[in-house]
Motif scaffolding. Structure first.
Motif, PDB file in Angstrom:
ATOM      1  N   PRO A 102       1.093  -1.108   0.409  1.00 37.42           N
ATOM      2  CA  PRO A 102       0.044  -0.222   0.046  1.00 37.42           C
ATOM      3  C   PRO A 102       0.993   1.420   0.138  1.00 37.42           C
ATOM      4  O   PRO A 102       0.226   1.988  -1.035  1.00 37.42           O
ATOM      5  CB  PRO A 102      -0.941  -0.522   1.285  1.00 37.42           C
ATOM      6  CG  PRO A 102      -1.195  -1.577   1.740  1.00 37.42           C
ATOM      7  CD  PRO A 102       0.011  -2.176   0.821  1.00 37.42           C
ATOM      8  N   ARG A 103       1.930   1.645   0.299  1.00 37.86           N
ATOM      9  CA  ARG A 103       2.823   2.606   0.808  1.00 37.86           C
ATOM     10  C   ARG A 103       3.399   2.821  -0.711  1.00 37.86           C
ATOM     11  O   ARG A 103       3.751   3.933  -1.079  1.00 37.86           O
ATOM     12  CB  ARG A 103       3.528   2.127   2.172  1.00 37.86           C
ATOM     13  CG  ARG A 103       4.739   3.309   1.989  1.00 37.86           C
ATOM     14  CD  ARG A 103       6.572   3.573   3.065  1.00 37.86           C
ATOM     15  NE  ARG A 103       5.076   2.765   4.013  1.00 37.86           N
ATOM     16  CZ  ARG A 103       6.012   2.229   5.394  1.00 37.86           C
ATOM     17  NH1 ARG A 103       7.418   2.089   5.413  1.00 37.86           N
ATOM     18  NH2 ARG A 103       5.328   1.575   6.483  1.00 37.86           N
ATOM     19  N   LYS A 146       0.741   3.806  -3.165  1.00 34.07           N
ATOM     20  CA  LYS A 146       0.963   5.492  -2.731  1.00 34.07           C
ATOM     21  C   LYS A 146       1.437   6.192  -3.137  1.00 34.07           C
ATOM     22  O   LYS A 146       1.353   7.744  -4.181  1.00 34.07           O
ATOM     23  CB  LYS A 146      -0.204   5.731  -1.248  1.00 34.07           C
ATOM     24  CG  LYS A 146       0.088   7.401  -1.233  1.00 34.07           C
ATOM     25  CD  LYS A 146      -0.434   7.410   0.199  1.00 34.07           C
ATOM     26  CE  LYS A 146      -0.402   9.318   0.688  1.00 34.07           C
ATOM     27  NZ  LYS A 146      -0.117   9.905   0.026  1.00 34.07           N
ATOM     28  N   ALA A 147       2.765   5.228  -2.836  1.00 34.68           N
ATOM     29  CA  ALA A 147       4.185   6.670  -3.687  1.00 34.68           C
ATOM     30  C   ALA A 147       3.837   6.350  -5.138  1.00 34.68           C
ATOM     31  O   ALA A 147       4.579   7.789  -6.179  1.00 34.68           O
ATOM     32  CB  ALA A 147       4.792   5.759  -3.233  1.00 34.68           C
ATOM     33  N   TYR A 148       3.663   5.883  -5.843  1.00 31.81           N
ATOM     34  CA  TYR A 148       3.308   5.703  -7.635  1.00 31.81           C
ATOM     35  C   TYR A 148       2.291   6.481  -7.770  1.00 31.81           C
ATOM     36  O   TYR A 148       2.496   7.331  -8.548  1.00 31.81           O
ATOM     37  CB  TYR A 148       3.558   4.434  -8.193  1.00 31.81           C
ATOM     38  CG  TYR A 148       3.435   3.993  -9.007  1.00 31.81           C
ATOM     39  CD1 TYR A 148       3.700   4.395 -10.149  1.00 31.81           C
ATOM     40  CD2 TYR A 148       1.648   4.142  -9.456  1.00 31.81           C
ATOM     41  CE1 TYR A 148       3.482   4.310 -11.495  1.00 31.81           C
ATOM     42  CE2 TYR A 148       1.395   3.601 -11.047  1.00 31.81           C
ATOM     43  CZ  TYR A 148       2.250   3.888 -12.267  1.00 31.81           C
ATOM     44  OH  TYR A 148       1.972   3.431 -13.460  1.00 31.81           O
ATOM     45  N   VAL A 149       1.010   6.332  -7.426  1.00 34.12           N
ATOM     46  CA  VAL A 149      -0.020   7.311  -7.889  1.00 34.12           C
ATOM     47  C   VAL A 149       0.757   8.741  -7.340  1.00 34.12           C
ATOM     48  O   VAL A 149       0.365   9.225  -8.729  1.00 34.12           O
ATOM     49  CB  VAL A 149      -1.384   6.810  -6.788  1.00 34.12           C
ATOM     50  CG1 VAL A 149      -2.590   8.085  -6.960  1.00 34.12           C
ATOM     51  CG2 VAL A 149      -1.461   5.349  -7.276  1.00 34.12           C
ATOM     52  N   ASP A 150       0.573   9.279  -6.226  1.00 36.94           N
ATOM     53  CA  ASP A 150       1.154  10.400  -6.064  1.00 36.94           C
ATOM     54  C   ASP A 150       2.382  10.954  -7.487  1.00 36.94           C
ATOM     55  O   ASP A 150       2.191  12.734  -7.398  1.00 36.94           O
ATOM     56  CB  ASP A 150       2.025  10.725  -4.531  1.00 36.94           C
ATOM     57  CG  ASP A 150       0.955  10.418  -3.714  1.00 36.94           C
ATOM     58  OD1 ASP A 150      -0.004  10.154  -3.621  1.00 36.94           O
ATOM     59  OD2 ASP A 150       1.917  10.972  -2.667  1.00 36.94           O
TER      60      ASP A 150
END
Length: 53
Positions: free
Chosen positions: A27-28, A31-35
């Motif tokens: 999950p972390r 999230k970093a990829y999407v951001d």
């Protein structure tokens, strides 16, 4: 649900046939990829006249 789907050989082949790549992310990391993608498109799109909100 998605992890199980990603293990289905027919689904994996469907994604690959479409040029996609399946990759499991924590999950972390997801999230970093999407951001990072949001930041990237925020720089790329406005000069093309595409407004994002």
């Amino acid at each position: 649900m998605f992890a199980k789907l990603g293990q289905d050989p027919k689904y994996r082949q469907y994604i690959q046939d479409g040029g996609g790549v399946l990759e499991a992310l924590a999950p972390r990391d997801f999230k970093a990829y999407v951001d990072s993608e949001i930041d990237r498109f925020a720089r790329i799109l406005p000069p093309l006249g595409i407004q994002i909100s």
